[in-house]
Scaffold this motif. Structure first.
Motif, PDB file in Angstrom:
ATOM      1  N   SER A   1      39.655  47.141  39.581  1.00 20.65           N
ATOM      2  CA  SER A   1      40.977  46.720  40.027  1.00 20.65           C
ATOM      3  C   SER A   1      41.227  45.254  39.685  1.00 20.65           C
ATOM      4  O   SER A   1      42.307  44.877  39.218  1.00 20.65           O
ATOM      5  N   GLN A   2      40.219  44.409  39.891  1.00 21.76           N
ATOM      6  CA  GLN A   2      40.354  42.987  39.572  1.00 21.76           C
ATOM      7  C   GLN A   2      40.519  42.765  38.071  1.00 21.76           C
ATOM      8  O   GLN A   2      41.285  41.906  37.641  1.00 21.76           O
ATOM      9  N   ILE A   3      39.812  43.556  37.268  1.00 20.83           N
ATOM     10  CA  ILE A   3      39.950  43.466  35.814  1.00 20.83           C
ATOM     11  C   ILE A   3      41.371  43.848  35.414  1.00 20.83           C
ATOM     12  O   ILE A   3      42.019  43.146  34.630  1.00 20.83           O
ATOM     13  N   GLU A   4      41.866  44.957  35.959  1.00 22.37           N
ATOM     14  CA  GLU A   4      43.197  45.438  35.603  1.00 22.37           C
ATOM     15  C   GLU A   4      44.295  44.460  36.029  1.00 22.37           C
ATOM     16  O   GLU A   4      45.328  44.376  35.384  1.00 22.37           O
ATOM     17  N   ARG A   5      44.062  43.719  37.089  1.00 20.97           N
ATOM     18  CA  ARG A   5      45.054  42.745  37.566  1.00 20.97           C
ATOM     19  C   ARG A   5      44.877  41.378  36.909  1.00 20.97           C
ATOM     20  O   ARG A   5      45.640  40.458  37.186  1.00 20.97           O
TER      21      ARG A   5
END
Length: 115
Positions: free
Chosen positions: A39-43
């Protein structure tokens, strides 16, 4: 990697994952990372390591070069070693197994030859 590049990479990964109709949880498991990390990568909040990026590329069935292009990351001039290339291309390995083997290989190569 700059925030803009990380954001662009994350958006591309999210878009490809959504096109594949795969949930964050399923994709994270497939890649071998945690849901929050994905999720952090995608954001665009976290930048994945080379090994994680390769695992993501494998799961998306795109080349790592495509992901690097999206992130604006320059590629290695000589390319990866033949050993790493063979690990990445072996269809019998999962993303997590590839990542582990590459990390072990990098650790051994980093130590160098001993007398």
């Amino acid at each position: 990697m700059s925030d803009k590049r990380a954001s662009s990479l994350g958006e591309f990964i999210r878009g490809q994952r959504e096109l594949s109709d795969v949930s964050v949880r399923q994709f994270a498991e497939l890649v071998g990372i945690s849901n929050p990390y994905l999720s952090q990568i995608e954001r665009g909040l976290r930048t994945p390591s080379e090994q994680v990026l390769q695992s993501i590329a494998d799961a998306l069935r795109v080349s790592a070069d495509t992901l690097y292009d999206q992130a604006g990351v320059p590629r290695e001039k000589d390319g990866p070693s033949k050993v790493i290339a063979a690990i990445r291309e072996d269809p019998k390995l999962t993303g997590r197994q590839r990542q582990a083997l590459i990390e072990v290989y990098d650790a051994f190569v980093g130590v160098g030859a001993r007398p």
